[in-house]
Design a protein around this motif. Structure first.
Motif, PDB file in Angstrom:
ATOM      1  N   UNK A 146       2.589   9.065   4.271  1.00 52.97           N
ATOM      2  CA  UNK A 146       3.781   8.305   4.664  1.00 52.97           C
ATOM      3  C   UNK A 146       3.502   6.811   4.617  1.00 52.97           C
ATOM      4  N   UNK A 147       2.386   6.389   5.179  1.00 51.01           N
ATOM      5  CA  UNK A 147       2.036   4.969   5.188  1.00 51.01           C
ATOM      6  C   UNK A 147       1.841   4.445   3.777  1.00 51.01           C
ATOM      7  N   UNK A 148       1.195   5.244   2.941  1.00 54.92           N
ATOM      8  CA  UNK A 148       0.963   4.812   1.559  1.00 54.92           C
ATOM      9  C   UNK A 148       2.270   4.648   0.803  1.00 54.92           C
ATOM     10  N   UNK A 149       3.190   5.579   1.003  1.00 59.31           N
ATOM     11  CA  UNK A 149       4.465   5.486   0.299  1.00 59.31           C
ATOM     12  C   UNK A 149       5.247   4.263   0.752  1.00 59.31           C
ATOM     13  N   UNK A 150       5.226   3.961   2.032  1.00 62.67           N
ATOM     14  CA  UNK A 150       5.878   2.751   2.522  1.00 62.67           C
ATOM     15  C   UNK A 150       5.262   1.504   1.897  1.00 62.67           C
ATOM     16  N   UNK A 151       3.936   1.460   1.815  1.00 62.14           N
ATOM     17  CA  UNK A 151       3.249   0.307   1.238  1.00 62.14           C
ATOM     18  C   UNK A 151       3.635   0.100  -0.220  1.00 62.14           C
ATOM     19  N   UNK A 152       3.572   1.187  -0.993  1.00 60.52           N
ATOM     20  CA  UNK A 152       3.778   1.072  -2.435  1.00 60.52           C
ATOM     21  C   UNK A 152       5.247   0.848  -2.789  1.00 60.52           C
ATOM     22  N   UNK A 153       6.150   1.598  -2.171  1.00 52.61           N
ATOM     23  CA  UNK A 153       7.550   1.565  -2.577  1.00 52.61           C
ATOM     24  C   UNK A 153       8.388   0.485  -1.906  1.00 52.61           C
ATOM     25  N   UNK A 154       7.976   0.057  -0.714  1.00 56.17           N
ATOM     26  CA  UNK A 154       8.816  -0.882   0.030  1.00 56.17           C
ATOM     27  C   UNK A 154       8.090  -2.179   0.388  1.00 56.17           C
ATOM     28  N   UNK A 155       6.930  -2.069   1.016  1.00 55.36           N
ATOM     29  CA  UNK A 155       6.225  -3.281   1.440  1.00 55.36           C
ATOM     30  C   UNK A 155       5.837  -4.144   0.248  1.00 55.36           C
ATOM     31  N   UNK A 156       5.428  -3.522  -0.847  1.00 51.87           N
ATOM     32  CA  UNK A 156       5.022  -4.306  -2.020  1.00 51.87           C
ATOM     33  C   UNK A 156       6.166  -5.184  -2.509  1.00 51.87           C
ATOM     34  N   UNK A 157       7.368  -4.644  -2.541  1.00 49.80           N
ATOM     35  CA  UNK A 157       8.523  -5.426  -2.991  1.00 49.80           C
ATOM     36  C   UNK A 157       8.790  -6.587  -2.044  1.00 49.80           C
ATOM     37  N   UNK A 158       8.632  -6.354  -0.762  1.00 51.04           N
ATOM     38  CA  UNK A 158       8.803  -7.425   0.218  1.00 51.04           C
ATOM     39  C   UNK A 158       7.775  -8.527   0.007  1.00 51.04           C
ATOM     40  N   UNK A 159       6.504  -8.153  -0.132  1.00 47.35           N
ATOM     41  CA  UNK A 159       5.447  -9.149  -0.278  1.00 47.35           C
ATOM     42  C   UNK A 159       5.637  -9.999  -1.537  1.00 47.35           C
ATOM     43  N   UNK A 160       5.882  -9.319  -2.670  1.00 47.02           N
ATOM     44  CA  UNK A 160       5.989 -10.058  -3.938  1.00 47.02           C
ATOM     45  C   UNK A 160       7.246 -10.915  -3.952  1.00 47.02           C
TER      46      UNK A 160
END
Length: 257
Positions: free
Chosen positions: A113-127
């Protein structure tokens, strides 16, 4: 004005995350063929460089490879600052990085769950956060997030994936609210079921393919090239007054019951 000129992206500098394969590679290829300069992103610097070299042969645009981890906010900021310092003032950002993992809801692990949040959502926020800061200073920019039809509907076994894509849909709208006044358009593309190396097993599954073809009014799987037109629209002046919108490229799947 010549209407065709509205869609011209010649010379624009674009970063496409997760663009060494699949949909990201197709989007990067489309931009290069339309004359843009594209930053190819992945985790492996050798692969990113090789892909960029191949894309540059397609012209008339060109490509460069930059490897960095989009789930690491420090790495993202360093990479975007480095691109700007090297003369790549980003005018277009395509947040394409994503992953899929299927499991029953009650069996989905905390780590997954944490990995999917990081890859699919958090990454877009950071970039997007890092790139938008520079776009604001210039008073213009295009951000395109890659969603899915599963930001709207869901099948068994992919609840976390749909949650992240739904979150990215609302992040798109929220970014529009904050950034539109700075001359930045933030929109999203929502692919339906597309045939890529990542979905090869599903395409090969005759029963599942029959379901996709029967559920899609167009009667087929999407091909990655089907997404390029939507990206060129959102990356060009043709969408100058379009903001916070999702364009589903799904063969009509969401239009019917």
């Amino acid at each position: 004005m010549n209407p065709a000129a509205l869609f011209d992206v010649t010379g624009r500098v674009a970063l496409v995350t997760g663009s060494t394969r699949g949909i990201g590679l197709a989007l990067a290829t489309g931009l290069v063929r339309a004359g843009a300069t594209v930053v190819v992103n992945g985790r492996d610097p050798v692969v990113a460089g090789e892909v960029a070299a191949r894309l540059s042969d397609h012209g008339p645009g060109r490509a460069v490879g930059r490897a960095f981890d989009v789930t690491d906010p420090v790495a993202v900021e360093e990479a975007v600052a480095g691109l700007e310092a090297d003369g790549f003032a980003l005018e277009v950002l395509v947040n394409n990085t994503g992953m899929q993992q299927r499991a029953p809801f009650t069996e989905f692990s905390d780590a997954d769950w944490s990995r999917m949040l990081e890859v699919n959502l958090s990454s877009a926020f950071y970039v997007a956060r890092s790139v938008a800061r520079r776009m604001q200073d210039r008073g213009r920019g295009k951000i395109v997030n890659v969603l899915s039809v599963q930001s709207e509907v869901v099948r068994p076994g992919i609840a976390p994936y749909s949650a992240t894509k739904g979150g990215l849909k609302m992040l798109t709208k929220g970014m529009c609210a904050d950034l539109a006044g700075s001359g930045i358009q933030v929109n999203a593309i929502g692919p339906g079921y597309f045939a890529t190396e990542l979905t090869a097993a599903l395409v090969a599954d005759e029963e599942f393919s029959r379901w996709v073809e029967s559920r899609t009014p167009a009667g087929r799987w999407g091909q990655v090239e089907d997404l390029v037109g939507a990206l060129l629209f959102f990356s060009s002046d043709a969408s100058a007054f379009v903001n916070g919108q999702v364009l589903h490229v799904d063969g009509g799947m969401l239009a019917v019951l």
